[in-house]
Scaffold this active site. Structure first.
Site, short mmCIF file in Angstrom:
data_model
loop_
_atom_site.label_atom_id
_atom_site.label_comp_id
_atom_site.label_asym_id
_atom_site.label_seq_id
_atom_site.Cartn_x
_atom_site.Cartn_y
_atom_site.Cartn_z
N LEU A 212 1.09 -1.21 -0.01
CA LEU A 212 -0.28 -0.01 0.01
C LEU A 212 1.02 1.33 -0.10
CD1 LEU A 212 -2.90 0.36 0.28
CD2 LEU A 212 -2.96 0.39 2.68
N GLY B 185 5.24 -4.02 -8.11
CA GLY B 185 5.58 -4.09 -9.48
C GLY B 185 4.58 -4.90 -10.45
N GLY C 125 15.97 6.90 -23.69
CA GLY C 125 15.00 5.97 -24.24
C GLY C 125 15.28 4.40 -23.93
N SER D 116 8.26 12.85 -11.94
CA SER D 116 8.76 11.94 -11.17
C SER D 116 9.03 10.70 -12.02
CB SER D 116 7.67 11.54 -9.91
OG SER D 116 7.76 10.34 -9.54
N VAL E 231 9.05 7.74 -10.62
CA VAL E 231 8.55 6.33 -10.19
C VAL E 231 7.54 5.59 -10.93
CG1 VAL E 231 7.10 5.69 -8.26
CG2 VAL E 231 8.71 7.63 -7.82
N ASP F 204 7.75 0.03 -14.68
CA ASP F 204 6.76 -0.82 -14.65
C ASP F 204 5.64 -0.32 -15.86
OD1 ASP F 204 7.34 -2.42 -12.62
OD2 ASP F 204 6.55 -1.07 -10.99
N SER G 51 8.19 7.24 -20.71
CA SER G 51 8.15 8.58 -20.56
C SER G 51 6.74 9.35 -20.31
CB SER G 51 8.63 8.85 -22.04
OG SER G 51 9.88 8.60 -22.34
N1 LIG Z 1 13.86 11.38 -17.71
C1 LIG Z 1 13.24 10.88 -18.46
N2 LIG Z 1 12.62 11.25 -19.63
C2 LIG Z 1 11.92 10.87 -20.41
N3 LIG Z 1 11.55 9.44 -20.35
C3 LIG Z 1 12.04 8.98 -19.24
C4 LIG Z 1 12.98 9.42 -18.25
N4 LIG Z 1 13.34 8.50 -17.51
C5 LIG Z 1 12.75 7.47 -17.64
N5 LIG Z 1 12.02 7.55 -18.87
C6 LIG Z 1 11.16 6.53 -19.63
O1 LIG Z 1 10.88 5.32 -18.82
C7 LIG Z 1 11.70 4.10 -19.39
C8 LIG Z 1 12.19 3.40 -18.08
O2 LIG Z 1 13.00 4.03 -17.33
P1 LIG Z 1 14.25 3.53 -16.88
O3 LIG Z 1 15.30 3.13 -17.58
O4 LIG Z 1 14.83 4.70 -15.73
O5 LIG Z 1 13.66 2.29 -16.02
P2 LIG Z 1 13.87 1.71 -14.54
O6 LIG Z 1 15.70 2.18 -14.12
O7 LIG Z 1 13.91 0.41 -14.52
O8 LIG Z 1 13.04 2.26 -13.63
P3 LIG Z 1 12.41 2.04 -12.21
O9 LIG Z 1 13.13 2.84 -11.31
O10 LIG Z 1 11.13 2.40 -12.54
O11 LIG Z 1 12.33 0.34 -12.15
C9 LIG Z 1 12.72 4.78 -20.25
O12 LIG Z 1 13.17 3.83 -21.21
C10 LIG Z 1 12.16 5.82 -20.95
O13 LIG Z 1 11.12 5.72 -21.64
#
Ligand SMILES: Nc1ncnc2c1ncn2[C@@H]1O[C@H](COP(=O)(O)OP(=O)(O)OP(=O)(O)O)[C@@H](O)[C@H]1O
Ligand SMILES: [Mg+2]
Length: 325
Positions: free
Chosen positions: A13, A40, A227, A248, A250, A254, A282
């Site tokens: 939660l 997740g 990306g 954010s 966060v 997922d 994004s």
């Molecule tokens: N600053 C940003 N600007 C635009 N897109 C972003 C940004 N940060 C993350 N994303 C988008 O979210 C996707 C996943 O982000 P990231 O690579 O940070 O995954 P992660 O580290 O697994 O994240 P999480 O912390 O949620 O597990 C990226 O491929 C991109 O599409």
């Protein structure tokens, strides 16, 4: 028969609030607590629902927090198959400091889950006959760190395509069993490749190695604001992320996984899958706190990726074996 089933072994939660400034020892006046169903796989189910898709969320839940979590998902119209357990479902707290826009994310480990209860979740998944099984998030205390390896082998047994988004030892163990799709970020890919740091120009080779070792059929490496890189045996493709006003990150991972599995279930190509994944990830960063994405932002960003993505594509990855299309 359910096309997509998500598994969340450590649901939570999620509570969030805001304060003007975090000051030790003081009584801090915060805003009213906002609650969200988290973990997740549950996030993946929520994001699939926002895209207009259907999934069944399977998770253990207990106590008052467990009931609140189930109620919130049902209210949204998300199909759930909760397994009632005695241990109270954990809660997490995120505090945003308004003065700096910094997020303090306090994440609790969760109470122990007995392996036989986790196994009961697998049995309910068997009954749902999924085409895609998505597991995301950490393992709760009480389960062996190899538990996702067991899930990977179970997925093969029931003929489900297994997509896993986790980190650390649980990820490495599951990859050894082999799965359908991995979405590691750079740190997770480095761990899978057995190195401490990967340079950008080593990413494609590292991902291809993982495929060649039989750990998975394809890999989408998420690269945050840069990306993602889709790698299959046939080639690689960089999908740039659109420039957004980030609030954010966060739930970005997922959201991305949700977009990808939804796209696969709709019969899209791998390239479209990765593009939709990046658009969802994004789009999630536009919203503050734990809020995921709005569907309209996904289609707007996808449109940008389809129209202008080529222009911003990185093509000079070093991969010796693959070439860009
Ligand atoms: N600053 C940003 N600007 C635009 N897109 C972003 C940004 N940060 C993350 N994303 C988008 O979210 C996707 C996943 O982000 P990231 O690579 O940070 O995954 P992660 O580290 O697994 O994240 P999480 O912390 O949620 O597990 C990226 O491929 C991109 O599409
Ligand atoms: Mg992640």
């Amino acid at each position: 028969m359910a096309k997509i089933v998500t598994l969340t072994l450590n649901p939570a939660l999620d509570k969030s609030t805001e304060v003007e400034k975090m000051i030790p020892e003081h009584k801090l006046r915060c805003s009213a607590i906002q609650m969200d169903a988290g973990g997740g796989g549950i996030n993946v189910s929520k994001a699939i629902h926002e895209l207009g898709g259907v999934s069944v969320a399977v998770f253990p839940c207990g106590g008052h927090n467990g009931n609140v979590l189930c109620g919130m998902l049902q209210e949204k119209g998300i199909q759930i198959e909760p397994l009632k357990v005695n241990a109270e479902t954990r809660e997490n707290l995120a505090v945003r400091e308004r003065s700096s826009n910094a997020q303090y994310r306090l994440t609790t480990p969760g109470r122990a889950l007995e392996e036989q209860d986790a196994d009961k979740c697998l049995e309910s998944i068997r009954g749902l006959k999924p085409e895609y099984l998505v597991a995301s998030g950490s393992l709760p205390p009480g389960l062996p760190i190899t538990y996702y390896e067991k899930v990977a082998s179970f997925a093969k047994e029931i003929n489900a395509k297994f997509i896993l988004d986790t980190s650390g030892e649980p990820l490495l163990a599951a990859a050894d069993e082999g799965l359908y799709l991995l979405k590691p970020n750079l740190a997770e890919l480095s761990a899978l490749a057995g190195v401490s740091v990967l340079e950008m120009n080593q990413v494609d080779d590292a991902a291809l190695d993982i495929i060649k070792q039989g750990k998975c059929a394809s890999v989408v490496v998420s690269l945050g604001a840069q990306g993602a890189l889709l790698v299959t045996r046939q080639g690689f493709e960089h999908i740039p992320a659109p420039l957004v006003k980030k609030q954010s990150t966060v739930g970005a991972g997922d959201s991305m996984v949700a977009g990808m599995v939804w796209a696969l279930s709709e019969g899209k190509t791998y390239k479209q899958m990765a593009q939709i994944g990046v658009a969802c990830g994004s789009a999630a960063t536009i919203n503050a706190g734990t809020e995921l994405f709005h569907q309209k932002d996904v289609w707007r960003l996808l449109n940008w990726i389809e129209q202008y993505g080529e222009r911003y594509r990185i093509t000079d990855f070093s991969c010796s074996t693959l070439s860009p299309p």
